[in-house]
Design an enzyme around this catalytic site. Structure first.
Site, PDB file in Angstrom:
ATOM      1  N   LYS A 165      -7.784   7.836  -9.215  1.00  0.00           N
ATOM      2  CA  LYS A 165      -8.551   7.938  -7.972  1.00  0.00           C
ATOM      3  C   LYS A 165      -9.312   9.261  -7.879  1.00  0.00           C
ATOM      4  O   LYS A 165     -10.411   9.308  -7.321  1.00  0.00           O
ATOM      5  CB  LYS A 165      -7.609   7.764  -6.766  1.00  0.00           C
ATOM      6  CG  LYS A 165      -7.037   6.353  -6.649  1.00  0.00           C
ATOM      7  CD  LYS A 165      -8.149   5.324  -6.468  1.00  0.00           C
ATOM      8  CE  LYS A 165      -7.642   3.931  -6.180  1.00  0.00           C
ATOM      9  NZ  LYS A 165      -8.740   2.954  -5.992  1.00  0.00           N
TER      10      LYS A 165
ATOM     11  N   SER B 118     -11.598   5.221  -3.190  1.00  0.00           N
ATOM     12  CA  SER B 118     -10.557   6.085  -3.753  1.00  0.00           C
ATOM     13  C   SER B 118      -9.317   5.925  -2.887  1.00  0.00           C
ATOM     14  O   SER B 118      -8.913   4.802  -2.566  1.00  0.00           O
ATOM     15  CB  SER B 118     -11.066   7.529  -3.806  1.00  0.00           C
ATOM     16  OG  SER B 118     -10.093   8.412  -4.291  1.00  0.00           O
TER      17      SER B 118
ATOM     18  N   TYR C 168      -1.310   6.890 -10.698  1.00  0.00           N
ATOM     19  CA  TYR C 168      -2.320   6.378  -9.772  1.00  0.00           C
ATOM     20  C   TYR C 168      -3.348   7.446  -9.364  1.00  0.00           C
ATOM     21  O   TYR C 168      -4.557   7.225  -9.429  1.00  0.00           O
ATOM     22  CB  TYR C 168      -1.600   5.834  -8.536  1.00  0.00           C
ATOM     23  CG  TYR C 168      -2.474   5.277  -7.451  1.00  0.00           C
ATOM     24  CD1 TYR C 168      -3.178   4.094  -7.626  1.00  0.00           C
ATOM     25  CD2 TYR C 168      -2.586   5.935  -6.221  1.00  0.00           C
ATOM     26  CE1 TYR C 168      -3.965   3.573  -6.608  1.00  0.00           C
ATOM     27  CE2 TYR C 168      -3.361   5.419  -5.198  1.00  0.00           C
ATOM     28  CZ  TYR C 168      -4.047   4.241  -5.396  1.00  0.00           C
ATOM     29  OH  TYR C 168      -4.822   3.732  -4.390  1.00  0.00           O
TER      30      TYR C 168
HETATM   31  N1  LIG Z   1      -3.594  -0.645   0.445  1.00  0.00           N
HETATM   32  C1  LIG Z   1      -3.511   0.671   0.404  1.00  0.00           C
HETATM   33  O1  LIG Z   1      -2.535   1.261   0.877  1.00  0.00           O
HETATM   34  C2  LIG Z   1      -4.627   1.462  -0.195  1.00  0.00           C
HETATM   35  C3  LIG Z   1      -5.481   0.936  -1.145  1.00  0.00           C
HETATM   36  N2  LIG Z   1      -6.467   1.703  -1.698  1.00  0.00           N
HETATM   37  C4  LIG Z   1      -7.365   1.141  -2.726  1.00  0.00           C
HETATM   38  O2  LIG Z   1      -8.142   0.115  -2.140  1.00  0.00           O
HETATM   39  C5  LIG Z   1      -8.414  -0.890  -3.105  1.00  0.00           C
HETATM   40  C6  LIG Z   1      -7.967  -2.240  -2.568  1.00  0.00           C
HETATM   41  O3  LIG Z   1      -6.601  -2.169  -2.285  1.00  0.00           O
HETATM   42  P1  LIG Z   1      -5.807  -3.382  -1.587  1.00  0.00           P
HETATM   43  O4  LIG Z   1      -6.718  -4.067  -0.664  1.00  0.00           O
HETATM   44  O5  LIG Z   1      -4.537  -2.823  -1.117  1.00  0.00           O
HETATM   45  O6  LIG Z   1      -5.516  -4.271  -2.890  1.00  0.00           O
HETATM   46  P2  LIG Z   1      -5.096  -5.802  -3.093  1.00  0.00           P
HETATM   47  O7  LIG Z   1      -4.113  -5.779  -4.208  1.00  0.00           O
HETATM   48  O8  LIG Z   1      -4.737  -6.462  -1.821  1.00  0.00           O
HETATM   49  O9  LIG Z   1      -6.461  -6.418  -3.644  1.00  0.00           O
HETATM   50  C7  LIG Z   1      -6.972  -5.998  -4.864  1.00  0.00           C
HETATM   51  C8  LIG Z   1      -8.243  -6.755  -5.172  1.00  0.00           C
HETATM   52  O10 LIG Z   1      -8.790  -6.292  -6.415  1.00  0.00           O
HETATM   53  C9  LIG Z   1      -8.907  -7.388  -7.318  1.00  0.00           C
HETATM   54  N3  LIG Z   1      -8.695  -6.906  -8.676  1.00  0.00           N
HETATM   55  C10 LIG Z   1      -7.608  -6.227  -9.138  1.00  0.00           C
HETATM   56  N4  LIG Z   1      -7.756  -5.958 -10.442  1.00  0.00           N
HETATM   57  C11 LIG Z   1      -8.952  -6.475 -10.818  1.00  0.00           C
HETATM   58  C12 LIG Z   1      -9.662  -6.543 -12.044  1.00  0.00           C
HETATM   59  N5  LIG Z   1      -9.162  -6.012 -13.169  1.00  0.00           N
HETATM   60  N6  LIG Z   1     -10.868  -7.146 -12.072  1.00  0.00           N
HETATM   61  C13 LIG Z   1     -11.377  -7.678 -10.947  1.00  0.00           C
HETATM   62  N7  LIG Z   1     -10.755  -7.654  -9.763  1.00  0.00           N
HETATM   63  C14 LIG Z   1      -9.549  -7.068  -9.697  1.00  0.00           C
HETATM   64  C15 LIG Z   1      -7.848  -8.382  -6.836  1.00  0.00           C
HETATM   65  O11 LIG Z   1      -8.092  -9.715  -7.233  1.00  0.00           O
HETATM   66  P3  LIG Z   1      -7.471 -10.326  -8.604  1.00  0.00           P
HETATM   67  O12 LIG Z   1      -6.084  -9.797  -8.745  1.00  0.00           O
HETATM   68  O13 LIG Z   1      -7.546 -11.816  -8.438  1.00  0.00           O
HETATM   69  O14 LIG Z   1      -8.367  -9.835  -9.699  1.00  0.00           O
HETATM   70  C16 LIG Z   1      -8.002  -8.242  -5.335  1.00  0.00           C
HETATM   71  O15 LIG Z   1      -9.146  -8.928  -4.890  1.00  0.00           O
HETATM   72  C17 LIG Z   1      -7.696  -0.459  -4.376  1.00  0.00           C
HETATM   73  O16 LIG Z   1      -8.614   0.206  -5.215  1.00  0.00           O
HETATM   74  C18 LIG Z   1      -6.628   0.484  -3.876  1.00  0.00           C
HETATM   75  O17 LIG Z   1      -6.273   1.440  -4.851  1.00  0.00           O
HETATM   76  C19 LIG Z   1      -6.667   3.000  -1.308  1.00  0.00           C
HETATM   77  C20 LIG Z   1      -5.860   3.571  -0.379  1.00  0.00           C
HETATM   78  C21 LIG Z   1      -4.777   2.852   0.254  1.00  0.00           C
HETATM   79  C1  LIG Z   2      -4.611  19.526   6.693  1.00  0.00           C
HETATM   80  C2  LIG Z   2      -3.857  18.767   5.685  1.00  0.00           C
HETATM   81  C3  LIG Z   2      -3.402  17.423   6.122  1.00  0.00           C
HETATM   82  C4  LIG Z   2      -2.505  16.840   5.111  1.00  0.00           C
HETATM   83  C5  LIG Z   2      -2.147  15.428   5.384  1.00  0.00           C
HETATM   84  C6  LIG Z   2      -1.380  14.869   4.234  1.00  0.00           C
HETATM   85  C7  LIG Z   2      -1.128  13.409   4.339  1.00  0.00           C
HETATM   86  C8  LIG Z   2      -0.467  12.900   3.087  1.00  0.00           C
HETATM   87  C9  LIG Z   2      -0.280  11.426   3.082  1.00  0.00           C
HETATM   88  C10 LIG Z   2      -0.826  10.816   1.831  1.00  0.00           C
HETATM   89  C11 LIG Z   2      -0.679   9.341   1.810  1.00  0.00           C
HETATM   90  C12 LIG Z   2      -1.155   8.771   0.498  1.00  0.00           C
HETATM   91  C13 LIG Z   2      -1.481   7.334   0.644  1.00  0.00           C
HETATM   92  C14 LIG Z   2      -1.841   6.682  -0.652  1.00  0.00           C
HETATM   93  C15 LIG Z   2      -2.259   5.274  -0.385  1.00  0.00           C
HETATM   94  C16 LIG Z   2      -2.559   4.507  -1.610  1.00  0.00           C
HETATM   95  O1  LIG Z   2      -3.559   4.703  -2.221  1.00  0.00           O
HETATM   96  C17 LIG Z   2      -1.605   3.450  -2.055  1.00  0.00           C
HETATM   97  N1  LIG Z   2      -0.843   2.929  -0.990  1.00  0.00           N
HETATM   98  C18 LIG Z   2      -2.351   2.317  -2.714  1.00  0.00           C
HETATM   99  O2  LIG Z   2      -1.625   1.121  -2.713  1.00  0.00           O
END
Ligand SMILES: NC(=O)C1=CN([C@@H]2O[C@H](COP(=O)(O)OP(=O)(O)OC[C@H]3O[C@@H](n4cnc5c(N)ncnc54)[C@H](OP(=O)(O)O)[C@@H]3O)[C@@H](O)[C@H]2O)C=CC1
Ligand SMILES: CCCCCCCCCCCCCCCC(=O)[C@@H](N)CO
Length: 316
Positions: A174, A156, A170
């Site tokens: 999640k 998530s 988004y």
């Molecule tokens: N980076 C961040 O700040 C944060 C990320 N997340 C979550 O973590 C996960 C990974 O994020 P992150 O590493 O940044 O993402 P990236 O964009 O770097 O990687 C995403 C991956 O998912 C694959 N993917 C995307 N869509 C599909 C699909 N429809 N079918 C199969 N594979 C798919 C991509 O490959 P391809 O495109 O080739 O399919 C790739 O391998 C996500 O769910 C994101 O929401 C959560 C919190 C913070």
């Molecule tokens: C006691 C209470 C504490 C509160 C702390 C609040 C912190 C808020 C920050 C939230 C950051 C959200 C990141 C989302 C990342 C993400 O999923 C995307 N970047 C995906 O690409």
């Protein structure tokens, strides 16, 4: 070591057998695959782009600890067609054996003001982030129940615990994972299968770089509160929690507070965890009120600035 892995997420089991990571070709998913491989797991990487998959496979293979380990790549869209997802997972299980741990990490994000996000993006994000986790999970669950073992991780986000400016498309996708995870955990606990929901903050990945191209100023300022993590650190934490069978996996001090604060009726993994939640909740709510106040003032300040620069433009 036996092993198997499947799809877009990573599935991993205590003392690592086989694991499937969806989204395993990039960012957090790739680091999760590396982390499991370093512990001796067999890996299946699931994503769409074949070149990225092959590149990731090469990177993961550098971390082998024995010469029997395998990295399998599967190119499939985890969100479009269930029977296709089921088929490729079946093929993977035939090659590497039943999946011990499934990591649902495939996902994508968009940020923008509600009225500026294209309407079909709302559907797209639910498909990729939510259904793209339902399908691989559905494809492995029967075998896991028969074997009475398994781990399922849903990746998530902190934006799956609080709704923030810019994340109207988004965040719901999640939050949905949490509802799925809680319901599923109640069904499969007697089968010795444990579900983990990971809530990372912003993490330095290609996905975040893409998101940052269109991120509103408000979203950026608010997210700065919990900073940016490195994907290998996030991977270490979430893999450890999944292997231990913890329902909740948080990253960093803000992540810890958010998880205690939003635990609601989610399953509790240990007595210590339960006691910590009871003792800290009032305090964390107090802290949260200050955070919420500061987020509101960021939003208000940005609005005023925008309006001022608009009237300045008109005068010119
Ligand atoms: N980076 C961040 O700040 C944060 C990320 N997340 C979550 O973590 C996960 C990974 O994020 P992150 O590493 O940044 O993402 P990236 O964009 O770097 O990687 C995403 C991956 O998912 C694959 N993917 C995307 N869509 C599909 C699909 N429809 N079918 C199969 N594979 C798919 C991509 O490959 P391809 O495109 O080739 O399919 C790739 O391998 C996500 O769910 C994101 O929401 C959560 C919190 C913070
Ligand atoms: C006691 C209470 C504490 C509160 C702390 C609040 C912190 C808020 C920050 C939230 C950051 C959200 C990141 C989302 C990342 C993400 O999923 C995307 N970047 C995906 O690409």
């Amino acid at each position: 070591i036996m092993s198997t892995a499947i799809q877009t997420s990573i599935l991993y089991i205590p003392k690592t057998h086989s694991q499937t990571v969806t989204g395993g070709s990039s960012g957090i998913g790739k680091c999760i695959a590396v982390e499991c491989y370093r512990q001796g797991a067999f890996i299946t990487l699931v994503a769409r782009d074949e070149d990225k998959l092959l590149q990731a496979k090469k990177e993961v293979e550098k971390f082998a600890i024995n010469d029997k380990q395998v990295v399998l790549c599967i190119s499939v869209d985890v969100s479009s067609d269930y029977s296709q997802v089921e088929n490729v997972i079946k093929q993977a299980q035939e090659k590497l054996g039943p999946v011990d741990m499934l990591v649902n990490c495939a996902g994508t994000s968009i940020s923008g003001k509600f009225e500026e996000v294209e309407v079909d993006r709302f559907k797209k994000l639910m498909e990729v982030n939510y259904l793209g986790s339902v399908y691989p999970t559905r494809a492995v669950i029967t075998t896991m129940k028969e074997r009475r073992m398994g781990r399922i991780m849903f990746v998530s986000s902190q934006a799956g615990q609080i709704g923030l400016f810019g994340y109207t498309a988004y965040s719901p996708s999640k939050f949905a994972l949490r509802g799925l995870a809680e319901s599923l955990q109640m069904e499969i606990k007697p089968y010795n299968i444990y579900v983990t929901v990971a809530y990372p903050p912003d993490t330095d990945t290609p996905g975040l770089a893409e998101e940052n191209k269109t991120k509103p100023l408000e979203t950026r300022l608010i997210s700065e509160t919990s900073g940016v993590c490195q994907p290998d650190q996030v991977a270490k934490i979430v893999v450890r929690d999944a292997v231990q069978g913890n329902f909740n996996s948080s990253v960093g001090p803000d992540g810890y507070m958010l998880s205690a604060l939003t635990c609601g009726m989610s399953p509790v993994t240990s007595i210590t965890e339960g006691l910590q939640q009871i003792v800290t909740m009032g305090l964390f709510r107090t802290i949260a009120l200050f955070y919420l106040g500061s987020f509101d003032s960021i939003v208000r300040r940005c609005m005023i600035q925008r309006e001022q620069s608009k009237t300045a433009d008109k005068r010119e």
